[in-house]
Design a protein around this motif. Structure first.
Motif, PDB file in Angstrom:
ATOM      1  N   THR A   1      35.128  32.389  45.697  1.00 11.89           N
ATOM      2  CA  THR A   1      36.352  32.740  46.400  1.00 11.89           C
ATOM      3  C   THR A   1      37.062  31.481  46.884  1.00 11.89           C
ATOM      4  OG1 THR A   1      35.306  32.871  48.569  1.00 11.89           O
ATOM      5  CG2 THR A   1      35.232  34.838  47.188  1.00 11.89           C
ATOM      6  N   TYR A   2      38.342  31.611  47.152  1.00 17.04           N
ATOM      7  CA  TYR A   2      39.126  30.475  47.643  1.00 17.04           C
ATOM      8  C   TYR A   2      38.517  29.943  48.939  1.00 17.04           C
ATOM      9  CZ  TYR A   2      42.649  31.973  44.281  1.00 17.04           C
ATOM     10  OH  TYR A   2      43.307  32.304  43.145  1.00 17.04           O
TER      11      TYR A   2
ATOM     12  N   ALA B   1      41.800  27.801  52.720  1.00 16.62           N
ATOM     13  CA  ALA B   1      41.810  28.673  51.553  1.00 16.62           C
ATOM     14  C   ALA B   1      43.179  28.657  50.880  1.00 16.62           C
ATOM     15  CB  ALA B   1      41.442  30.093  51.968  1.00 16.62           C
ATOM     16  N   ARG B   2      44.222  28.622  51.673  1.00 21.19           N
ATOM     17  CA  ARG B   2      45.575  28.617  51.094  1.00 21.19           C
ATOM     18  C   ARG B   2      45.809  27.354  50.317  1.00 21.19           C
ATOM     19  NH1 ARG B   2      50.117  31.253  54.852  1.00 21.19           N
ATOM     20  NH2 ARG B   2      51.131  31.200  52.852  1.00 21.19           N
TER      21      ARG B   2
ATOM     22  N   GLY C   1      44.377  27.676  46.959  1.00 22.46           N
ATOM     23  CA  GLY C   1      45.268  28.468  46.117  1.00 22.46           C
ATOM     24  C   GLY C   1      46.394  27.616  45.566  1.00 22.46           C
TER      25      GLY C   1
ATOM     26  N   ASN D   1      40.084  35.782  45.244  1.00 20.36           N
ATOM     27  CA  ASN D   1      40.143  35.889  46.701  1.00 20.36           C
ATOM     28  C   ASN D   1      38.899  36.592  47.249  1.00 20.36           C
ATOM     29  OD1 ASN D   1      40.456  38.647  46.331  1.00 20.36           O
ATOM     30  ND2 ASN D   1      42.665  38.500  46.377  1.00 20.36           N
ATOM     31  N   ALA D   2      38.779  36.609  48.555  1.00 22.89           N
ATOM     32  CA  ALA D   2      37.574  37.120  49.218  1.00 22.89           C
ATOM     33  C   ALA D   2      37.411  38.616  49.026  1.00 22.89           C
ATOM     34  CB  ALA D   2      37.637  36.783  50.703  1.00 22.89           C
ATOM     35  N   GLN D   3      38.440  39.290  48.550  1.00 18.66           N
ATOM     36  CA  GLN D   3      38.369  40.725  48.344  1.00 18.66           C
ATOM     37  C   GLN D   3      37.873  41.064  46.950  1.00 18.66           C
ATOM     38  OE1 GLN D   3      42.306  42.067  49.300  1.00 18.66           O
ATOM     39  NE2 GLN D   3      42.048  41.684  51.478  1.00 18.66           N
TER      40      GLN D   3
ATOM     41  N   SER E   1      44.659  37.516  41.774  1.00 18.58           N
ATOM     42  CA  SER E   1      46.075  37.589  42.125  1.00 18.58           C
ATOM     43  C   SER E   1      46.711  36.226  41.918  1.00 18.58           C
ATOM     44  CB  SER E   1      46.233  38.020  43.580  1.00 18.58           C
ATOM     45  OG  SER E   1      45.553  37.129  44.430  1.00 18.58           O
TER      46      SER E   1
ATOM     47  N   ARG F   1      38.637  45.302  41.105  1.00 15.68           N
ATOM     48  CA  ARG F   1      37.873  44.364  41.923  1.00 15.68           C
ATOM     49  C   ARG F   1      36.513  44.118  41.280  1.00 15.68           C
ATOM     50  NH1 ARG F   1      37.908  46.706  47.865  1.00 15.68           N
ATOM     51  NH2 ARG F   1      36.721  48.289  46.737  1.00 15.68           N
TER      52      ARG F   1
END
Length: 113
Positions: free
Chosen positions: A26-27, A40-41, A44, A62-64, A68, A95
Motif C-alpha cells: 500500500t502507499y 502516502a500522498r 502516490g 491504496n490501504a483499502q 485507483s 478489491r
DNA sequence: GGGTTGACGCAGA
DNA sequence: TTCTGCGCCAACC
C-alpha cells in the motif's frame, strides 16, 4: 549506500522494486518503509511521475485494497489485469485481499532506517 | 521561495 | 460498505 541519492523518491523507487511477484503493497506502507509514514500522498505523486519507468508500480495500491489512478481511466484497468496475471485475486468490489497478497515488507531493514 | 497539485489515510456519518 | 472532509508530505511550476 551513499553513492545513490537518499531522497524520498529514491527510497520509494527502491522499495517498489523490492515488492515480490504476486504481492502488493500500500502507499502508506511504502511511505512508512521510506521513513515517512504520513507521506502516502507523496508516494502516490511519485508513482504517477515514475509511470513509464520499469518499476512495478501496479503492485502499489491504496490501504483499502483497491486500485485507483484518478485521472487516467485505462490505468486502473491494466493495473488490475497485471495483478491478476500475477495471481492477485480481486473480489466483486474490485478489491484484493491484502491479508493474502499483501507484501510483508523487506526481509531486512532498509539502509536509511 | 511560495502556491498548487495529487494514484492517500483516518475518522465520522 | 461507501462517501465526505480534513490533514499530511513531497514534487512541480
Amino acid at each position: 549506500m551513499s553513492t545513490q541519492d537518499d531522497t524520498f523518491r529514491t527510497r520509494v523507487y527502491a522499495l517498489v522494486e523490492m515488492i515480490p511477484h504476486g504481492q502488493v503493497a500500500t502507499y502508506g506502507q511504502i511511505a512508512a518503509l521510506a521513513g515517512q509514514s504520513r507521506a502516502a500522498r507523496a508516494v502516490g505523486t511519485l508513482m504517477r511521475l515514475c509511470d513509464g519507468d520499469a518499476l512495478p508500480w501496479h503492485r502499489v495500491i491504496n490501504a483499502q485494497g483497491r486500485v485507483s489512478t484518478g485521472g487516467d481511466v485505462y490505468r486502473p484497468t491494466i493495473q488490475r489485469q497485471m495483478l491478476e496475471s500475477e495471481g492477485v485475486a480481486f473480489d466483486a468490489a474490485e478489491r484484493c485481499d491484502l491479508d493474502a497478497v499483501g507484501w510483508d515488507g523487506p526481509s531486512e531493514a532498509m539502509p536509511w532506517e
